[in-house]
Design a protein around this motif. Structure first.
Motif, PDB file in Angstrom:
ATOM      1  N   SER A 134     -24.115 -16.718  -5.502  1.00 41.98           N
ATOM      2  CA  SER A 134     -23.093 -17.126  -4.536  1.00 41.98           C
ATOM      3  C   SER A 134     -21.909 -16.176  -4.508  1.00 41.98           C
ATOM      4  O   SER A 134     -21.338 -15.908  -3.445  1.00 41.98           O
ATOM      5  N   ARG A 135     -21.531 -15.610  -5.647  1.00 43.03           N
ATOM      6  CA  ARG A 135     -20.384 -14.714  -5.706  1.00 43.03           C
ATOM      7  C   ARG A 135     -20.696 -13.327  -5.135  1.00 43.03           C
ATOM      8  O   ARG A 135     -19.792 -12.501  -5.001  1.00 43.03           O
ATOM      9  N   GLU A 136     -21.944 -13.043  -4.835  1.00 39.54           N
ATOM     10  CA  GLU A 136     -22.327 -11.722  -4.348  1.00 39.54           C
ATOM     11  C   GLU A 136     -22.780 -11.729  -2.891  1.00 39.54           C
ATOM     12  O   GLU A 136     -23.291 -10.724  -2.398  1.00 39.54           O
ATOM     13  N   ASN A 137     -22.580 -12.848  -2.221  1.00 38.42           N
ATOM     14  CA  ASN A 137     -23.042 -12.924  -0.833  1.00 38.42           C
ATOM     15  C   ASN A 137     -22.274 -11.986   0.093  1.00 38.42           C
ATOM     16  O   ASN A 137     -22.855 -11.387   1.004  1.00 38.42           O
ATOM     17  N   ALA A 149     -24.726 -15.104   5.680  1.00 35.55           N
ATOM     18  CA  ALA A 149     -24.504 -15.706   4.369  1.00 35.55           C
ATOM     19  C   ALA A 149     -23.331 -16.667   4.435  1.00 35.55           C
ATOM     20  O   ALA A 149     -22.534 -16.656   5.383  1.00 35.55           O
ATOM     21  N   GLN A 150     -23.233 -17.491   3.422  1.00 35.63           N
ATOM     22  CA  GLN A 150     -22.105 -18.385   3.226  1.00 35.63           C
ATOM     23  C   GLN A 150     -21.416 -17.957   1.927  1.00 35.63           C
ATOM     24  O   GLN A 150     -22.083 -17.580   0.965  1.00 35.63           O
ATOM     25  N   PHE A 151     -20.102 -17.963   1.912  1.00 39.08           N
ATOM     26  CA  PHE A 151     -19.389 -17.652   0.679  1.00 39.08           C
ATOM     27  C   PHE A 151     -18.096 -18.445   0.643  1.00 39.08           C
ATOM     28  O   PHE A 151     -17.654 -18.984   1.660  1.00 39.08           O
ATOM     29  N   CYS A 152     -17.488 -18.536  -0.525  1.00 39.19           N
ATOM     30  CA  CYS A 152     -16.215 -19.230  -0.672  1.00 39.19           C
ATOM     31  C   CYS A 152     -15.132 -18.226  -1.030  1.00 39.19           C
ATOM     32  O   CYS A 152     -15.295 -17.435  -1.961  1.00 39.19           O
ATOM     33  N   LEU A 204     -18.414 -16.242  11.387  1.00 39.83           N
ATOM     34  CA  LEU A 204     -19.106 -16.992  12.432  1.00 39.83           C
ATOM     35  C   LEU A 204     -18.579 -18.409  12.563  1.00 39.83           C
ATOM     36  O   LEU A 204     -18.273 -18.856  13.669  1.00 39.83           O
ATOM     37  N   MET A 205     -18.475 -19.124  11.445  1.00 34.85           N
ATOM     38  CA  MET A 205     -18.004 -20.509  11.508  1.00 34.85           C
ATOM     39  C   MET A 205     -17.575 -20.972  10.117  1.00 34.85           C
ATOM     40  O   MET A 205     -18.053 -20.464   9.104  1.00 34.85           O
ATOM     41  N   PRO A 206     -16.663 -21.949  10.070  1.00 33.51           N
ATOM     42  CA  PRO A 206     -16.217 -22.479   8.780  1.00 33.51           C
ATOM     43  C   PRO A 206     -17.169 -23.547   8.251  1.00 33.51           C
ATOM     44  O   PRO A 206     -18.080 -23.998   8.956  1.00 33.51           O
ATOM     45  N   SER A 207     -16.941 -23.921   6.994  1.00 36.94           N
ATOM     46  CA  SER A 207     -17.653 -25.047   6.368  1.00 36.94           C
ATOM     47  C   SER A 207     -16.584 -26.037   5.912  1.00 36.94           C
ATOM     48  O   SER A 207     -16.213 -26.053   4.736  1.00 36.94           O
ATOM     49  N   PRO A 208     -16.046 -26.842   6.831  1.00 34.33           N
ATOM     50  CA  PRO A 208     -14.891 -27.688   6.501  1.00 34.33           C
ATOM     51  C   PRO A 208     -15.221 -28.708   5.412  1.00 34.33           C
ATOM     52  O   PRO A 208     -16.285 -29.324   5.425  1.00 34.33           O
ATOM     53  N   GLN A 209     -14.304 -28.855   4.467  1.00 33.29           N
ATOM     54  CA  GLN A 209     -14.495 -29.802   3.372  1.00 33.29           C
ATOM     55  C   GLN A 209     -13.265 -30.685   3.217  1.00 33.29           C
ATOM     56  O   GLN A 209     -12.141 -30.231   3.438  1.00 33.29           O
ATOM     57  N   PRO A 210     -13.466 -31.920   2.795  1.00 34.71           N
ATOM     58  CA  PRO A 210     -12.312 -32.785   2.510  1.00 34.71           C
ATOM     59  C   PRO A 210     -11.537 -32.270   1.304  1.00 34.71           C
ATOM     60  O   PRO A 210     -11.968 -31.356   0.601  1.00 34.71           O
ATOM     61  N   GLN A 211     -10.408 -32.873   1.060  1.00 37.78           N
ATOM     62  CA  GLN A 211      -9.613 -32.539  -0.103  1.00 37.78           C
ATOM     63  C   GLN A 211     -10.394 -32.783  -1.393  1.00 37.78           C
ATOM     64  O   GLN A 211     -11.147 -33.743  -1.510  1.00 37.78           O
ATOM     65  N   ASN A 212     -10.212 -31.881  -2.345  1.00 38.05           N
ATOM     66  CA  ASN A 212     -10.865 -32.038  -3.645  1.00 38.05           C
ATOM     67  C   ASN A 212     -10.245 -33.183  -4.442  1.00 38.05           C
ATOM     68  O   ASN A 212      -9.064 -33.495  -4.282  1.00 38.05           O
ATOM     69  N   ASN A 213     -11.048 -33.790  -5.299  1.00 37.83           N
ATOM     70  CA  ASN A 213     -10.557 -34.678  -6.336  1.00 37.83           C
ATOM     71  C   ASN A 213     -11.403 -34.464  -7.580  1.00 37.83           C
ATOM     72  O   ASN A 213     -12.448 -33.804  -7.528  1.00 37.83           O
ATOM     73  N   ILE A 214     -10.925 -34.989  -8.694  1.00 38.08           N
ATOM     74  CA  ILE A 214     -11.482 -34.633  -9.994  1.00 38.08           C
ATOM     75  C   ILE A 214     -12.381 -35.735 -10.537  1.00 38.08           C
ATOM     76  O   ILE A 214     -11.994 -36.908 -10.577  1.00 38.08           O
ATOM     77  N   ILE A 215     -13.570 -35.341 -10.973  1.00 36.01           N
ATOM     78  CA  ILE A 215     -14.425 -36.224 -11.759  1.00 36.01           C
ATOM     79  C   ILE A 215     -14.469 -35.662 -13.180  1.00 36.01           C
ATOM     80  O   ILE A 215     -14.650 -34.455 -13.381  1.00 36.01           O
ATOM     81  N   GLY A 216     -14.275 -36.565 -14.176  1.00 33.56           N
ATOM     82  CA  GLY A 216     -14.263 -36.126 -15.560  1.00 33.56           C
ATOM     83  C   GLY A 216     -15.153 -36.978 -16.433  1.00 33.56           C
ATOM     84  O   GLY A 216     -15.644 -38.038 -16.030  1.00 33.56           O
ATOM     85  N   VAL A 217     -15.375 -36.496 -17.648  1.00 35.83           N
ATOM     86  CA  VAL A 217     -16.195 -37.207 -18.624  1.00 35.83           C
ATOM     87  C   VAL A 217     -15.300 -37.738 -19.741  1.00 35.83           C
ATOM     88  O   VAL A 217     -14.176 -37.268 -19.942  1.00 35.83           O
ATOM     89  N   PRO A 294      -5.280 -32.065  -3.587  1.00 30.36           N
ATOM     90  CA  PRO A 294      -4.448 -30.858  -3.687  1.00 30.36           C
ATOM     91  C   PRO A 294      -4.749 -29.778  -2.670  1.00 30.36           C
ATOM     92  O   PRO A 294      -3.933 -28.918  -2.380  1.00 30.36           O
ATOM     93  N   GLY A 295      -5.944 -29.790  -2.150  1.00 30.45           N
ATOM     94  CA  GLY A 295      -6.367 -28.734  -1.242  1.00 30.45           C
ATOM     95  C   GLY A 295      -7.872 -28.652  -1.261  1.00 30.45           C
ATOM     96  O   GLY A 295      -8.557 -29.548  -1.759  1.00 30.45           O
ATOM     97  N   THR A 296      -8.389 -27.566  -0.716  1.00 31.75           N
ATOM     98  CA  THR A 296      -9.838 -27.442  -0.634  1.00 31.75           C
ATOM     99  C   THR A 296     -10.218 -25.965  -0.681  1.00 31.75           C
ATOM    100  O   THR A 296      -9.350 -25.092  -0.725  1.00 31.75           O
ATOM    101  N   SER A 297     -11.494 -25.708  -0.691  1.00 36.35           N
ATOM    102  CA  SER A 297     -12.002 -24.338  -0.653  1.00 36.35           C
ATOM    103  C   SER A 297     -12.388 -23.990   0.773  1.00 36.35           C
ATOM    104  O   SER A 297     -12.896 -24.842   1.507  1.00 36.35           O
ATOM    105  N   ASN A 298     -12.148 -22.750   1.164  1.00 35.00           N
ATOM    106  CA  ASN A 298     -12.569 -22.304   2.487  1.00 35.00           C
ATOM    107  C   ASN A 298     -13.810 -21.441   2.333  1.00 35.00           C
ATOM    108  O   ASN A 298     -13.781 -20.400   1.675  1.00 35.00           O
ATOM    109  N   CYS A 299     -14.889 -21.879   2.938  1.00 32.46           N
ATOM    110  CA  CYS A 299     -16.196 -21.255   2.716  1.00 32.46           C
ATOM    111  C   CYS A 299     -16.853 -20.917   4.053  1.00 32.46           C
ATOM    112  O   CYS A 299     -17.592 -21.736   4.614  1.00 32.46           O
ATOM    113  N   PRO A 300     -16.603 -19.731   4.568  1.00 32.82           N
ATOM    114  CA  PRO A 300     -17.141 -19.382   5.889  1.00 32.82           C
ATOM    115  C   PRO A 300     -18.630 -19.049   5.857  1.00 32.82           C
ATOM    116  O   PRO A 300     -19.202 -18.702   4.821  1.00 32.82           O
TER     117      PRO A 300
END
Length: 400
Positions: A134-137, A149-152, A204-217, A294-300
């Motif tokens: 994913s980091r090399e797309n 490709a899709q990347f963040c 080409l186009m975005p991949s819209p995502q809702p705001q992040n939240n945290i899941i923990g153990v 807090p925000g989100t990732s932008n992944c076109p």
């Protein structure tokens, strides 16, 4: 006949020509052009004498040269427009990661639409992790290894600084539809176009995502002090908010997060809901924050610019005319399917909900949003990016 993909195009075949070459096909007015190697660094300039049988014939300082059009792009006003012949099957490789999920539904849909509109003459071959990590797309797009490709942006902000304005924390984005509008506006900005041109890439186009939240153990944190002992996977706007809580943030590719969580490398993960389900953090988690937001990732989704330019007009139209419908399909699926499944998934797993009070949220916002935005503007302005202009574009759209 199948047009070979970018990665299989041949290397330069150049040689001195006998005069017989110059009577084979339509000649063009003599004017200098530059032929640049697709996915490489070689280039050659000279007067374009002829284009025949998918071959450029140019007059260079060495004499007449014959160069295959499949390996080199032509730059200049007299360059021929290259279009595939009727019935030609064109295949593009598309590099994704993980598995099919809400995050990739627009890519799945655009592949269906393109196939339908071209009667199967233009095909998008979707690969989930088979073409590149994913980091090399973005690097793969630049090299011409694949065509889409899709990347963040948060995976490598130094490669795409213009887009990272959309990942600033606590921007106040409230819906996927708003995220789409903001992304498209930033993608079209000349500075962003120029930024991505360094990678021979067209957004080409975005991949819209809702705001992040945290899941923990483990035991849920019952105070802000408890976060100080945690390492939390986060990227984009969430990362700075995580650090403001006192935690240590770390960026790990999404497919690796499950193992990192189970191995104790991280105590918690900041994701959008679909990713918590797709990458199975929800199966390990015992608590989550309902409202950190807090925000989100932008992944076109991005395409190789040369590959896009080389598409025959019908194929190019089929692709570009399908973007809006693909995005709408993504948004509808996320709102109606993914979010409908989210609350029951939490309930079924007895995950404890942590709702942070307004006073703490306001303090985090005040500590993070303004200073981080100011630092982002200063840092990227120093690099020559119109950072203030990009930031104002986003803020004005949100506020209005």
């Amino acid at each position: 006949m199948k047009i070979p993909s970018t990665r299989s195009w041949a290397k330069l075949r150049a040689g001195l020509l006998a005069s017989s070459f110059f009577c084979l096909a339509t000649s063009v007015a003599a004017q200098e052009v530059t032929l640049r190697e697709i996915g490489g660094t070689n280039s050659v300039s000279g007067e374009l004498l002829e284009f025949t049988n998918d071959t450029y014939v140019i007059q260079s300082s060495l004499g007449p040269l014959r160069i295959q059009a499949s390996s080199y792009e032509c730059v200049g006003i007299v360059c021929p427009v290259l279009e595939a012949s009727a019935g030609t099957v064109v295949e593009w490789d598309v590099s994704l990661w993980g598995s099919r999920r809400a995050f990739t539904e627009h890519v799945e849909r655009i592949a269906e639409l393109v196939d339908e509109k071209t009667d199967g003459n233009f095909t998008l071959n979707l690969s989930y992790g088979g073409l590149a990590p994913s980091r090399e797309n973005l690097d793969g797009i630049a090299a011409g290894t694949f065509e889409m490709a899709q990347f963040c942006a948060g995976y490598h902000p130094e490669k795409n600084p213009s887009i990272t304005v959309l990942e600033l924390p606590f921007l106040g984005v409230t819906s996927l539809e708003q995220e789409v509008d903001l992304s498209l506006a930033v993608y079209k900005h000349p500075a962003t176009v120029e930024d991505m041109a360094r990678w021979n890439a067209t957004l080409l186009m975005p991949s819209p995502q809702p705001q992040n939240n945290i899941i923990g153990v483990g035991l849920p944190p019952t105070s802000l002090a408890a976060f100080a002992d945690m390492t939390i996977r986060a990227s984009g706007g969430a990362r700075k908010a995580i650090e403001a809580l006192g935690a240590t943030s770390i960026t790990i590719p999404a497919p690796d997060v499950k193992d990192a969580l189970s191995a104790g490398e991280v105590n918690a993960v900041a994701f959008a809901p679909h990713a918590h389900m797709a990458f199975e953090t929800i199966d390990s988690g015992s608590w989550w924050t309902t409202n950190l937001n807090p925000g989100t990732s932008n992944c076109p989704v991005v395409v190789n610019t040369t590959a896009l330019q080389r598409l025959a007009a019908p194929n190019r139209v089929a692709l570009l005319s399908s973007v809006d419908e693909a995005i709408q399909h993504y948004v509808d699926n996320y709102n109606d399917v993914t979010m409908a499944a989210w609350a029951p998934a939490l309930s079924d797993r007895d995950i404890v909900e942590i709702t942070i009070n307004d006073e703490i949220l306001t303090a985090i916002n005040d500590e993070v949003a303004g200073p981080v935005a100011a630092d982002w503007i200063a840092e990227n302005s120093a690099k020559g990016l119109p950072a203030q202009e990009l930031y104002d574009l986003v803020i004005n759209m949100i506020e209005n």
